[in-house]
Design an enzyme around this catalytic site. Sequence first.
Site, PDB file in Angstrom:
ATOM      1  CG  LEU A 124      -1.707   1.302   1.463  1.00 28.63           C
ATOM      2  CD1 LEU A 124      -2.606   1.621   0.282  1.00 28.63           C
ATOM      3  CD2 LEU A 124      -2.513   1.213   2.748  1.00 28.63           C
TER       4      LEU A 124
ATOM      5  CB  ILE B 220       6.805  -4.301   2.870  1.00 29.12           C
ATOM      6  CG1 ILE B 220       5.726  -5.187   2.253  1.00 29.12           C
ATOM      7  CG2 ILE B 220       7.306  -4.812   4.211  1.00 29.12           C
ATOM      8  CD1 ILE B 220       6.242  -6.577   1.850  1.00 29.12           C
ATOM      9  CD  GLU B 221       1.536   2.052   4.362  1.00 32.09           C
ATOM     10  OE1 GLU B 221       0.555   2.660   4.866  1.00 32.09           O
ATOM     11  OE2 GLU B 221       2.464   2.632   3.767  1.00 32.09           O
ATOM     12  CB  VAL B 222      -1.465  -2.477   4.612  1.00 32.56           C
ATOM     13  CG1 VAL B 222      -2.793  -3.145   4.956  1.00 32.56           C
ATOM     14  CG2 VAL B 222      -1.287  -1.248   5.482  1.00 32.56           C
TER      15      VAL B 222
END
Length: 266
Positions: free
Chosen positions: A118, A159-161
């Site tokens: 995300l 590195i998101e969600v």
Amino acid sequence: MSRKRPTVADLRAMKGKRQLTMLRVTTLEQAEAAERAGVDIVSIPPALLLDPRYRDAAPSLFSMPGENFYEIGTGDDFVRWAFRMVKASADAVYCSASYATVKRMADEAVPVIGHVGLIPSRATWTGGYRAVGKTAETALQIFEAVKQYETAGAFGAEIEVVPVEVAAAISRRTSLFMLSMGAGTGCDAQYLFAEDVLGENRGHMPRHSKVYRNFAAEYDRLQAERIAAFSEFVADCNAGAYPQDRHVVHMDPAELDLFMKRLGAA
């Protein structure tokens, strides 16, 4: 004993060995608190890094300034911006612009952190503010983005969600230092926003956030006290209770008499 500020080489050597901690801080007070609390890495606004007091407050924090790429511009603009940040003591820079832009900076030996999963500035491409990589196809797209960052010469990536299984599998298969925001412990560092940790938000809280204090309630209390103090000041002025004699200075009577005579003559 003071801590040594880690280098890129130090972080690379720690990959896969322990979970580091990371916060987004936006003020000197937050930076100093992160330093004293033993936080490892911070993301900060460029203006905070450029504050001459910053390194006095946060001498050992691995500090990564970041700006929305729309605010910086082209690859040439990014290189100039990155040089300015490194000169001001940045340990790495955040960049969610193109891989070509990342490569431009990496070619100049600037440590660059990218962004996968995300990406708020590009959320329209992945369906808005929601988890990314929940299907095999989209998970593979994240892995391919990580490999692209490797090729471009990035040092790491947020590195998101992303599902924890996907993030862990990718982190094991990349040399990048992976910063997890809501992507589980299979990465190399856990990343939260200081405003969420402190409970400063009154609206929606992200799933991955954890609130440790209720600053919003304290801010509300302070605002109520602020209004009360200002109201009392207004009331004192209206009632003639302020200023009192102790709040003002008086002229020597002889000097006052001379002043009034000259004032009359004028």
